[in-house]
Every structure is written in structure tokens, then in C-alpha cells.
Write a protein that holds these residues in place. Structure first.
Motif, mmCIF file in Angstrom:
data_model
loop_
_atom_site.group_PDB
_atom_site.id
_atom_site.type_symbol
_atom_site.label_atom_id
_atom_site.label_comp_id
_atom_site.label_asym_id
_atom_site.label_seq_id
_atom_site.Cartn_x
_atom_site.Cartn_y
_atom_site.Cartn_z
ATOM 1 N N VAL A 659 -4.877 -16.125 5.248
ATOM 2 C CA VAL A 659 -4.642 -15.589 3.673
ATOM 3 C C VAL A 659 -3.812 -14.154 4.151
ATOM 4 O O VAL A 659 -4.211 -13.599 4.596
ATOM 5 N N ILE A 660 -2.425 -14.995 5.101
ATOM 6 C CA ILE A 660 -1.523 -13.485 5.282
ATOM 7 C C ILE A 660 -0.694 -12.819 4.125
ATOM 8 O O ILE A 660 -0.029 -13.540 3.583
ATOM 9 N N PHE A 661 -1.446 -12.046 3.904
ATOM 10 C CA PHE A 661 -0.065 -11.310 3.018
ATOM 11 C C PHE A 661 1.253 -10.250 3.601
ATOM 12 O O PHE A 661 0.397 -8.878 4.159
ATOM 13 N N ASP A 662 2.000 -10.159 2.839
ATOM 14 C CA ASP A 662 2.974 -9.211 2.887
ATOM 15 C C ASP A 662 2.951 -7.962 2.271
ATOM 16 O O ASP A 662 1.897 -8.072 1.168
ATOM 17 N N LYS A 663 2.541 -7.102 2.731
ATOM 18 C CA LYS A 663 2.635 -5.547 2.023
ATOM 19 C C LYS A 663 3.737 -5.659 0.495
ATOM 20 O O LYS A 663 3.405 -5.243 -0.577
ATOM 21 N N THR A 664 5.086 -4.946 1.182
ATOM 22 C CA THR A 664 5.919 -4.415 0.536
ATOM 23 C C THR A 664 6.218 -5.803 -0.818
ATOM 24 O O THR A 664 6.821 -7.198 -0.144
ATOM 25 N N GLY A 665 5.871 -5.421 -2.492
ATOM 26 C CA GLY A 665 6.677 -6.746 -2.878
ATOM 27 C C GLY A 665 5.272 -8.030 -3.660
ATOM 28 O O GLY A 665 5.390 -8.662 -4.333
ATOM 29 N N THR A 666 4.602 -8.200 -2.765
ATOM 30 C CA THR A 666 3.253 -8.932 -2.229
ATOM 31 C C THR A 666 2.280 -8.641 -2.756
ATOM 32 O O THR A 666 1.909 -8.500 -4.011
ATOM 33 N N LEU A 667 1.846 -7.980 -2.397
ATOM 34 C CA LEU A 667 0.460 -7.105 -2.491
ATOM 35 C C LEU A 667 0.695 -5.401 -3.657
ATOM 36 O O LEU A 667 0.101 -4.986 -4.345
ATOM 37 N N THR A 668 2.301 -4.937 -3.245
ATOM 38 C CA THR A 668 2.723 -4.097 -4.029
ATOM 39 C C THR A 668 3.591 -4.594 -4.953
ATOM 40 O O THR A 668 3.295 -5.370 -4.898
ATOM 41 N N GLN A 669 3.698 -3.550 -6.259
ATOM 42 C CA GLN A 669 4.370 -4.100 -7.411
ATOM 43 C C GLN A 669 6.134 -4.321 -6.584
ATOM 44 O O GLN A 669 6.838 -4.791 -7.443
ATOM 45 N N GLY A 670 6.582 -4.177 -5.647
ATOM 46 C CA GLY A 670 8.105 -4.251 -5.297
ATOM 47 C C GLY A 670 8.928 -3.090 -5.923
ATOM 48 O O GLY A 670 10.588 -3.387 -6.162
ATOM 49 N N LYS A 671 8.090 -1.985 -6.415
ATOM 50 C CA LYS A 671 8.352 -1.258 -8.000
ATOM 51 C C LYS A 671 8.599 -0.005 -6.461
ATOM 52 O O LYS A 671 7.988 1.300 -7.164
ATOM 53 N N ALA A 672 9.308 -0.283 -6.056
ATOM 54 C CA ALA A 672 9.300 1.228 -4.834
ATOM 55 C C ALA A 672 10.002 2.510 -5.585
ATOM 56 O O ALA A 672 11.089 2.721 -6.753
ATOM 57 N N ALA A 673 9.381 3.605 -5.388
ATOM 58 C CA ALA A 673 9.806 5.598 -6.383
ATOM 59 C C ALA A 673 9.526 6.388 -5.441
ATOM 60 O O ALA A 673 9.300 6.592 -4.210
ATOM 61 N N VAL A 674 10.549 7.340 -5.052
ATOM 62 C CA VAL A 674 10.465 7.911 -4.463
ATOM 63 C C VAL A 674 9.283 9.526 -4.392
ATOM 64 O O VAL A 674 10.002 9.317 -6.057
ATOM 65 N N THR A 675 8.581 9.594 -4.373
ATOM 66 C CA THR A 675 7.861 10.396 -4.348
ATOM 67 C C THR A 675 7.859 11.997 -4.563
ATOM 68 O O THR A 675 7.548 13.188 -4.632
ATOM 69 N N THR A 676 8.446 12.462 -2.728
ATOM 70 C CA THR A 676 8.951 13.163 -2.002
ATOM 71 C C THR A 676 10.395 13.048 -1.664
ATOM 72 O O THR A 676 10.362 12.433 -1.350
ATOM 73 N N ALA A 677 10.563 14.706 -1.414
ATOM 74 C CA ALA A 677 12.317 14.786 -0.861
ATOM 75 C C ALA A 677 11.788 15.851 -0.780
ATOM 76 O O ALA A 677 11.891 16.605 -1.207
ATOM 77 N N LYS A 678 11.777 16.225 1.121
ATOM 78 C CA LYS A 678 12.059 17.519 1.518
ATOM 79 C C LYS A 678 12.825 18.203 2.685
ATOM 80 O O LYS A 678 13.539 17.176 3.766
ATOM 81 N N VAL A 679 13.833 18.978 2.280
ATOM 82 C CA VAL A 679 14.724 19.540 3.522
ATOM 83 C C VAL A 679 14.406 20.258 4.488
ATOM 84 O O VAL A 679 13.663 21.611 3.396
ATOM 85 N N PHE A 680 14.542 19.756 6.427
ATOM 86 C CA PHE A 680 14.060 21.301 6.803
ATOM 87 C C PHE A 680 14.916 22.027 7.534
ATOM 88 O O PHE A 680 14.328 22.338 8.968
ATOM 89 N N ALA A 811 6.363 5.727 -2.941
ATOM 90 C CA ALA A 811 5.756 5.369 -3.042
ATOM 91 C C ALA A 811 6.020 3.561 -3.713
ATOM 92 O O ALA A 811 7.132 4.122 -4.353
ATOM 93 N N ASP A 812 4.893 2.919 -3.214
ATOM 94 C CA ASP A 812 5.183 1.746 -4.050
ATOM 95 C C ASP A 812 3.740 1.197 -4.334
ATOM 96 O O ASP A 812 2.879 0.508 -4.144
ATOM 97 N N PRO A 813 3.507 2.039 -6.047
ATOM 98 C CA PRO A 813 2.258 1.163 -6.428
ATOM 99 C C PRO A 813 2.058 -0.229 -5.924
ATOM 100 O O PRO A 813 2.072 -1.493 -6.076
ATOM 101 N N LEU A 814 0.329 -0.242 -6.168
ATOM 102 C CA LEU A 814 -0.032 -1.935 -5.826
ATOM 103 C C LEU A 814 -0.696 -2.434 -7.126
ATOM 104 O O LEU A 814 -0.425 -2.186 -8.174
ATOM 105 N N LYS A 815 0.213 -4.180 -6.767
ATOM 106 C CA LYS A 815 -0.259 -4.605 -8.554
ATOM 107 C C LYS A 815 -1.628 -4.529 -8.033
ATOM 108 O O LYS A 815 -2.783 -4.589 -7.657
ATOM 109 N N ARG A 816 -1.843 -4.573 -9.860
ATOM 110 C CA ARG A 816 -3.079 -4.107 -10.217
ATOM 111 C C ARG A 816 -4.923 -5.140 -10.143
ATOM 112 O O ARG A 816 -5.433 -5.147 -10.174
ATOM 113 N N GLU A 817 -3.882 -6.387 -9.669
ATOM 114 C CA GLU A 817 -4.545 -7.467 -9.411
ATOM 115 C C GLU A 817 -5.418 -7.515 -7.984
ATOM 116 O O GLU A 817 -6.007 -8.810 -7.997
#
Length: 1007
Positions: A659-680, A811-817
């Protein structure tokens, strides 16, 4: 006299009509579950249109359009094409990157259309053979027919063979369990009535049920009874703009109307009939599901009547044979002579003749028509067995009457055989009806009526009107009271409530709904009144498409069915051969005289054995073993939120190795959120976020939406309105107020996006994008990026004017299950694999968290299919679980594709399973259900084969020399009747299926 509906052909009406029969606003961003937009639907043109356009010289082409990124692009392309003189219609698909154009070649050329698209800022290429690619959608109908009288796989094979040979028939599929046939045919070559006649000529009952045409409706008209009513109907319909053709049938009180739904709505037709007749005639739409249900009830009632009639006549025959000889005065009475005949024999002859030739006529007719087409079925066996018994008894009756020597008579044998066979058929019809309970329950979810809010000419609501739910039109505002069902898919325009969607999606928790929330037809409104605007109605609703998908799955054949089809094709000839050998053995003296009773002879002795052989054989059980189980399984799956597209998918899923799982939206919730923004660099963070958001505003990627939301919240401390929560125009206005103008935007799959802002190049993406363009990443930024990736976050790098500027961590949090499901899949003996386009560090971090050891990272969308093919090389069965457009090639390449229900329509179209609830637990349910279904199918085949292998020799008398046991023909008939019923009942046990509990799979003890 009004023309009969049997003479109606599914052909276009003469006269002018609009180019399209379906509205299409070109906006496909909001396409949801099962709202497929395939090539045929994208053309938005029903079959009759293609034929009529050909007559009028209208041409259709497909154009590949490159560079579209959102619905605004599709609107721009459509606008550019539609502005050309001679273009009748233009429909653009964002997901397919295609434009379907209908135009007059005398006024505009292919090159003009291509230039118009390029002038709008997109690349265009006219695809070759566009007309040929649309042959099916233009020139064929898909019609569904109810077929009665089928008993086994031989019947199915016979009907499919006859239909396939008909001129104009492209494809024919017949389902024994549902008594339905689906035929694709060219209406210019053959009509639906000719197809019905061909089926009836083969010895079966047939009736047209429905077609895939959306512009045709069959109306039941109450009060329709005279020629004057026909004239009234004709006068009303002729004056309605958009009605192209109609036929009336007084005897059935029906009117078939072909109309242009862009010119007139169905409700307008119904209202016009009632108003034009001053209320005398009331029209209502006939639901094909109601018609199918009534047909099933009628068939069951007919079988019950035949069985009861046969039973009433057979009981006296049995009584005369078995009981009366033990009652002195009755026996004396029945031994009286009526001419040369005994009264008892004469009574039995009369009663059995009625059973044999009146009640049993259906067997003779069906057997004759089957033999005429060089095929055999159960009816042939019944006719052979009962006729041998009946005509022998008639011969013995006359022999005894004229010679004085009265040999044994077996009239009761044929009567009891027919009675038991009819009982078996009745029970089989009832049991098969229960296998389709899932569809019936889905159909019953849709309410029969709806409350329409009526507007005046100024658009103010002036009242409510109860209408038939089948008459709802897109744009209608409907009132939904607490405790009532939502009548169609739509958007809430007023009110707030909670809706129970468990009956459609399997989601147990009530879902809150407020203004702008989407609702699904057939779900239950719980505690607040709502006003909804209908968006999708009729066959376009989620519920209708689920029903259609389940129906299609139930029509399909699992590959294992080929075995039953082959056995059925040779079964009857083999049985007849065994029966003849059994009979000839007696005639040739193979049986010792000691076996034969004094009152009988070798001829009668061997005849009874041969009749038992013919009657006890049951090809029906083999034919029902697979389709009934598949039908029950697809229905059970639908009730658990797992939609299965066919028996072949069920069969493959039972043997899944990977069973092949895609990551984004399949194993993860697909609700990506920016956690960090840094300017160099020296750039301010606010300017940096504005720059990145401006570049990503034209992208439809989930990470782009997360960046936009983060930047908007940083600037305005507010949440950016979603597409569902606001009109796209208002959303774009909000964005344009603070974003910079980005030109020459291009999305680079697997890398990121690039564009020009302030005449300087902006790149937003991964390392590969910057490396390709020679932009170095500072060591400090690289170390920061590595830290993000080790923690399972995705790093987005930003370059401006050839220099690295900064990065964002998403970060895209994993689905709880997710972790528990992966462990459960391992317990099932299946190897989990994760394939993602993300970088190796992020991929390994996520895989470690969910417990997957086999990881394939930095894989491009096309590369996912290559990974699948590499695993398939050793013959392994590979399942792919995904949700996005970039997963569709992999879903199609996999042996079993599973689309998460919240995914896009194109992913769902490519998949074999649709997991409606968007829960990974349903992956385990899909595999477990397929395994239990095929375990049941194997048991069905074992019972069916074992029954025939054991029963036929016993009926032939193999136990007689050892134990003196023989099977009377009437008992053989009873065994045959109940064998097929037992197989159907075995399949019905799947209705007790319960989803596996993860605690059970993982062997966890819950205290």
C-alpha cells in the motif's frame, strides 16, 4: 389514436435548438466529491446535439491550453474564444488543460481560435482528431434495460451474445443479480425498442428503464384518458419554447418529452401542463428507481401467483397418489371407471396438464427460444425433466386403458417439480431483491418533495410552494425545516444549523452549517431552519453520483466470474449427456432385474433416474455465486463510506502486497500552516511576506494557500476569506488591495513557482528550483533549513532578483489515525510505502512518526507511477492511496487505486475505491471487505460445485446398489430449487459485515 411509446426512438427532434443542454460556468475549482469532469462531460453536449450539429455543419475541436493556473484563467480563455464570430460554445477545463469549442467553420477557423487563446496570454495547440475522440459522446447512447426470466450464467451469456451481434450495439453488459442490462448503442442504427424485441425474442422479458440523456423525461399524467386530452397536451407543449419533441400514450397515461434544458426547465413544463389544462391534467416525473422497484415487486408477485397456482393444483394430485389409497371410500370412488380410464388417473391428468402447459408455459417458451439461439439454460433442463415424466405418464395411461395392464403413472412428478422450481424462483427473486437494499436505502435518502421559496418580479420572497424534489432547478432557493432532509446539493444562504451527513459520508458527528456552507442532498438538517441555494440537482448531486457509482460497480463482472461463465456454457450439455447415459444403461440391461420393483420395469426404472439427473442439476447456483456477493459487498461498502467501482477492483484488493501512501493530504491533514518565516537579508519581514504572497497568489497548491493565509494574518490580524466563504470576486478584490502585481507566472511541478514582480524575477520553491537558476543558499540558511526538515517541516526557499532572500517553514500535521492505521496494515500482512515529492529529511521524519520504513522521497508526479511499476515487476499487487491531481497517474498505474474522498475529482476518477470520509481507517476497511467478499465467493462456488458434484451422481443412482437409496424426481426438483436460494442467502450474510476494529487488528486489550 396517440402513438404508442414503444414506437418512440431516442433521436433528436427537428428544428432549431441550442448548442448545449447543460449549463457550465467554467468554474471548476469548487468541484467536489464524485462531481467528475471527464472529457465527455466537459464537452457539455449530449449525443443528439452532436448529430444535429453535424447536420447543420457545426464543428467541434479540442485545444490544449498551457499556462492556466486558476478559474480566472479559464474565464479569460472562454471569454477570448466566445468573442470570436461563429463560436457557439466554449468550455474550458482547468484540470485537463483543454478547451472544447463548438463553432461554425464557415465563420471562424481553427487557427483563429488558437490565435485568440494566445492573444489572451496562453499557449494553445489544436489537438488532432478531435471529432473522433468524441465519437462515443456524440453517436452512442447508454441505455439501461430490465430483463426478466434470467436464471443462470447461461442466460446472461446468451443475452450478451445476442445483443453484441445486433447492428449498432457497441457494448452490452448483463447483470444476473440485478436483472439489468446496460447497452451502448448507436440510435441512428438501432432503437431501444428493437433491443427490447431482440431480448424478448431470446425468451426473456425486457423493458427500457433509462438512458444517459439529460434532455428527455417521461411524465406520468393524471387525468389523461381521452383523445381530447391528447390535443390539449399537444397544444400546450407545441407552444412551449424549448420543447422539441413529444409522444403521448393514453393507455399508460404517459408523455415522453424531449426538450432543451437551457431554454426551458422541467418544472416549467410540468407547470404549463397543469395550468394549460385548467388543473385537469397533473404531470409528475417518473423516477427510474421507483420504476425498477415496482418491476421487482411485480416480478416477485408474478412468481408468487404462479407458485400458489401450481401448489393448489399439485396438492390434490399428491393427495390422490399418497393419501387416498389409505382411505377406503375415497379409494373406491377414485377407482371408478370413466370410459377406459380410472377416475383417479383422469383427475391427475387434467390437473397436471394445467400445471404443465398453462403454469409451466414460461419454461417451454424460454427453452424454445434458448435452443433456437443454440444456447441452453435451466429452463431446458426443467422442460426435459417434466416433459419426460408427463408424456411417459400419458403414454402409460393410454397403454393401460387399451391393454388392461396398467404400468405406474408419475403425473405428480412433473407437477411437484414445477411447483418446487417456482417456489425456488420466488425465493430467489425475493433474496436477490435484498442484495440491492443498499441502493434502495440510498434512493430513499432523497426527500420526495421540497419547499421552494417563491419570488416576485422584483426578487422579493412572497411565499412558499411545495414541489416535487425531481423538479428542483439550479439556482432555486429552498427552505429546509429542522428534522427534514436537504433536497439537493447547495449553499446555505440564510440560517445556521447542524447537519447529520452520516447517511452519505459515514461521518458520525453532526457538521455545523452556516451561511456559505456547502450542504449535500439527502442529509438530515437537525436543529435549525436553513435557506439553501440549489447548485447541483438531478444526476449531478453527490447522492446521485454515489448511487450511479454503486450501480456501475454492481453491473461489473469480477474476473473470477469467467470461470462460472465457462462452466455454465458446458454444464447443461454435460448434464443431458449424463442423463442419457443413465437412461440407456437401463434400456441396455445394465441394471439387474432384482433392482426393479415387480410393478415396474427397466424402462421406467431408468427413466426416473434420468429425470432426477436432469432436474437436480442447477447451473443457477454457479451463476449467482459471484454477482450476488459483489452486489452486497458494494452496497455494504457504500454504507461504510467506501465506494467500490467494480468487482475487478474487489478481486484485486484482496491480494494487495503493497500500500503506497502519498504524504500531503493523505497521511497528513492537508491543512498546511506556516510556522516559521525568516529573512536573511536587509528586507523587512512584512515586505518579504508580501513578496512571497504576491508570487503564490496565482497558485492553487495547498502550500500556496497556507502562505497567503499567513501573510494576510500578519498584515491584518484577520483570516483571509476562503473560496467557499466568499465569492471569488470579493476574494480577489481583497487580495488585490495589498498584493503586488505578478506577471509571467509559471508553476513548475515538483519545484515551485516563478514570476516577475517589479520587473525582477521571483522564485519560491525548493532547493532544486534555486539550484537550476544558479542561486546559492547561505550556510546559515541551509542549517536552519535542515533543522526544519529534521522536525518534519517543509522548507520553502525564496529568491528575488537572483539573490536568496529568506525561507518559510510549513508544517502539515499528521492525521490522528495515521500511525495506528499503518500498524494495522502491517498486521494484515501488507507492506506500507510512503512516496512523496518532499525532501528526504522531511519525508523520513514523517515516515518515522507513522511507522513506515520504506520511503521514496523527492519523487516527481510521473515518478510515482514508476515506483508502482517497479514494485509490480515481481507480480505483486500494489495499492495507491492519494488525493491530489498529481496522484492521478499513480492511481491509474496501481492495481488498486484508492482516492481519499476530500481529494480532487480527477483523482477520484482515476481510482478504483473512493474513501468518502477522508479517513485512513477506511483503507483497512476496503482491504478487509474485499477479503471477506471473496472468501464468501469461494464458499459460494464450493457449495455450488459440491452440490452438483454430489447431487448428480446420487440422482443417477450411485447409492442404490449400496444402500437401496434413490432420489425421486420431485425431491430432486426441490433440491434444485433450494440450491440457488442457498447461494443467494450465503451472499446476503455479507450484510452482517462490520468494520474491523483497530484494537482487534492490533491485538490491543482495552480495559
Amino acid at each position: 389514436m396517440a402513438p404508442n411509446l414503444r414506437d418512440i426512438q431516442l433521436s433528436s427532434a427537428a428544428g432549431p435548438r441550442g448548442i448545449s443542454a447543460r449549463g457550465d460556468d467554467g468554474d471548476h475549482e469548487d468541484v467536489r466529491l464524485l462531481d467528475s469532469y471527464d472529457e465527455e462531460e466537459a464537452a457539455a453536449l449530449p449525443e443528439w446535439t452532436g448529430r444535429e450539429e453535424a447536420d447543420k455543419g457545426v464543428r467541434r475541436i479540442q485545444v490544449r491550453v498551457t499556462g492556466m493556473t486558476c478559474s480566472a484563467c479559464t474565464s479569460a480563455v472562454e471569454g477570448a474564444i466566445s468573442a470570436l464570430p461563429g463560436v457557439a460554445r466554449a468550455s474550458v477545463s482547468l484540470l485537463q488543460n483543454k478547451a472544447h469549442v463548438v463553432f461554425d467553420p464557415n465563420l471562424v477557423k481553427d487557427v483563429d481560435i488558437r490565435d485568440a487563446i494566445e492573444d489572451a496570454g496562453f499557449e494553445a495547440e489544436v489537438l488532432p482528431d478531435s471529432n473522433n475522440s468524441q465519437t462515443r459522446s456524440q453517436k452512442t447512447f447508454s441505455g439501461q434495460f430490465t430483463i426478466g426470466g434470467m436464471t443462470c450464467s447461461a442466460c446472461v451469456n446468451s443475452i450478451e451474445g445476442i445483443l453484441s451481434k445486433l447492428p449498432g450495439v457497441k457494448r452490452a453488459v448483463v447483470a444476473l443479480a440485478t436483472s439489468l442490462g446496460e447497452v451502448e448503442y448507436d440510435p441512428s442504427v438501432i432503437t431501444k425498442d428493437e433491443i427490447v424485441h431482440a431480448i424478448e425474442d431470446a425468451g426473456f422479458d425486457a423493458a427500457f428503464l433509462q438512458s444517459n440523456e439529460q434532455d428527455k423525461v417521461l411524465l406520468s399524467v393524471a387525468g389523461f384518458s381521452s383523445i381530447s386530452d391528447v390535443h390539449v397536451i399537444q397544444g400546450i407543449l407545441r407552444n412551449l419554447k424549448g420543447v422539441k419533441q413529444f409522444e403521448a400514450n393514453i393507455s399508460l397515461s404517459e408523455v415522453e418529452v424531449i426538450f432543451d434544458p437551457e431554454a426551458i426547465g422541467l418544472r416549467s413544463i410540468v407547470d404549463a401542463i397543469e395550468k394549460g389544462s385548467n388543473g385537469k391534467l397533473k404531470a409528475s416525473v417518473q423516477s427510474p428507481y421507483t420504476l425498477a422497484t415496482s418491476n421487482h415487486v411485480e416480478e416477485a408477485s408474478k412468481m408468487l401467483r404462479l407458485f400458489l397456482s401450481s401448489l393448489i393444483l399439485s396438492i390434490p394430485v399428491f393427495f390422490i397418489r399418497m393419501v387416498c389409497p389409505r382411505i377406503g371410500f375415497l379409494n373406491s370412488f377414485l377407482l371408478m371407471h370413466c370410459g377406459p380410464f380410472l377416475l383417479r388417473d383422469l383427475l391427475k391428468w387434467i390437473l397436471v396438464s394445467i400445471v404443465q402447459f398453462v403454469i409451466g408455459k414460461r419454461f417451454y417458451v424460454a427453452a424454445y427460444k434458448a435452443l433456437r439461439h443454440w444456447s441452453t439454460n435451466m429452463d431446458v433442463l426443467v422442460v426435459l425433466g417434466t416433459s419426460a415424466s408427463y408424456f411417459y405418464s400419458v403414454g402409460a395411461l393410454f397403454y393401460g386403458a387399451f391393454t388392461g395392464f396398467r404400468p405406474p403413472i408419475y403425473f405428480e412428478t412433473s407437477a411437484m417439480i414445477i411447483t418446487f422450481v417456482l417456489l425456488g424462483k420466488y425465493l430467489e427473486v425475493v433474496a436477490k431483491g435484498k442484495t440491492s437494499d443498499a441502493i434502495k436505502k440510498l434512493v430513499e435518502l432523497a426527500p420526495a418533495t421540497a419547499l421552494l421559496l417563491v419570488k416576485d418580479e422584483e426578487g422579493r420572497y412572497i411565499g412558499e410552494r411545495e414541489i416535487d424534489a425531481l423538479l428542483i432547478q439550479p439556482g432555486d432557493i429552498l427552505k429546509v425545516l429542522p428534522g427534514s432532509k436537504i433536497p439537493s446539493d447547495g449553499i446555505v444562504t440564510w440560517g445556521a444549523s447542524h447537519v447529520d451527513e452520516s447517511m452519505v459520508t459515514g461521518e458520525s458527528e453532526p457538521i455545523p452549517k452556516e451561511v456559505s456552507s456547502a450542504v449535500v442532498g439527502g442529509t438530515m438538517n437537525l436543529n435549525g431552519a436553513l435557506h439553501i441555494q440549489a447548485t447541483r440537482v438531478g444526476s449531478n448531486t453527490v447522492l446521485s453520483q454515489i448511487i450511479s457509482l454503486v450501480e456501475t460497480a454492481q453491473m461489473s463482472k469480477a474476473p473470477i466470474q469467467k470461470f462460472a461463465d465457462y462452466v455454465a456454457s458446458i454444464f447443461v450439455p454435460i448434464v443431458i449427456t449424463i442423463s442419457l447415459i443413465t437412461f440407456l444403461c437401463g434400456l441396455l440391461g445394465a441394471y439387474p432385474n432384482s433392482w426393479v420393483e415387480e410393478s415396474s420395469n427397466c424402462f421406467v426404472f431408468s427413466l426416473m433416474f434420468s429425470i432426477s439427473v436432469v432436474v437436480i442439476a442447477c447451473p443457477c447456483a454457479l451463476g449467482l455465486a459471484t454477482p450476488t456477493a459483489v452486489m452486497v459487498a458494494t452496497g455494504v461498502g457504500a454504507s461504510h463510506g467506501v465506494l467500490i467501482k467494480g468487482g475487478d477492483a474487489l478481486e484485486r484488493a484482496q491480494n494487495v502486497h503493497y500500500v503506497i501512501f502519498d504524504k500531503t493530504g493523505t497521511l497528513t491533514q492537508g491543512k498546511a500552516a506556516v510556522t516559521t518565516a525568516k529573512v536573511f537579508t536587509e528586507m523587512e519581514l512584512a515586505d518579504f511576506l508580501t513578496l512571497v504572497a504576491s508570487a503564490e497568489a496565482s497558485s492553487e497548491h495547498p502550500l500556496a494557500r497556507a502562505i497567503l493565509d499567513y501573510a494576510y494574518h500578519y498584515h491584518f490580524f484577520d483570516k483571509l476569506p476562503t473560496v467557499e466563504g466568499a465569492t471569488k470576486q470579493s476574494r480577489e478584490e481583497i487580495l488585490s488591495e495589498w498584493l503586488l502585481e505578478a506577471i509571467e507566472f509559471s508553476a513548475l511541478p515538483g519545484r515551485g513557482v516563478q514570476c516577475l514582480i517589479n520587473e525582477k524575477k521571483v522564485m519560491v520553491g525548493n532547493r532544486a528550483l534555486l539550484a537550476e537558476n544558479g542561486v546559492p543558499v547561505p550556510t546559515e540558511a541551509e542549517n536552519f533549513l535542515i533543522d526544519l526538515e529534521v522536525n518534519g517541516k517543509t522548507g520553502i526557499l525564496v529568491a528575488y532578483d537572483g539573490s536568496f532572500v529568506g525561507l518559510l517553514g510549513i508544517a502539515d500535521p499528521l492525521k490522528r489515525e495515521a500511525a495506528v492505521v499503518v500498524e494495522g496494515i502491517k498486521k494484515l500482512g501488507v507492506h506500507p510505502v510512503m512516496v512523496t515529492g518532499d525532501n528526504w529529511r522531511t519525508a523520513q521524519a514523517v515516515a518515522k512518526e507513522v511507522g513506515i520504513e520504506d520511503v521514496r522521497a523527492e519523487v516527481m508526479p510521473a515518478g510515482k507511477a514508476d515506483v508502482i511499476r517497479s514494485l509490480q515487476k515481481d507480480g505483486s499487487i500494489v495499492a495507491m492511496v492519494g488525493d491530489g491531481i498529481n496522484d492521478s497517474p499513480a492511481l491509474a498505474a496501481a492495481d488498486v487505486g484508492m482516492a481519499i474522498g476530500a481529494g480532487t475529482d480527477i483523482a477520484i476518477e482515476a481510482a478504483d475505491y473512493v474513501l468518502v470520509r477522508n479517513s485512513l481507517e477506511d483503507v483497512i476497511t476496503a482491504i478487509d471487505l474485499s477479503r471477506k467478499t471473496f472468501a464468501r465467493i469461494r464458499w459460494n462456488y464450493f457449495f455450488a460445485m459440491a452440490y452438483n458434484i454430489v447431487a448428480i451422481p446420487i440422482a443417477a443412482g450411485v447409492l442404490f446398489p449400496l444402500a437401496g437409496l434413490r432420489m425421486p424426481p420431485w425431491l430432486a426438483g426441490a433440491c434444485m430449487a433450494f440450491s440457488s436460494v442457498s447461494v443467494v442467502c450465503s451472499s446476503l450474510l455479507l450484510r452482517r459485515y462490520r468494520k474491523p476494529r483497530l484494537t482487534t487488528i492490533l491485538q490491543i486489550t482495552v480495559e
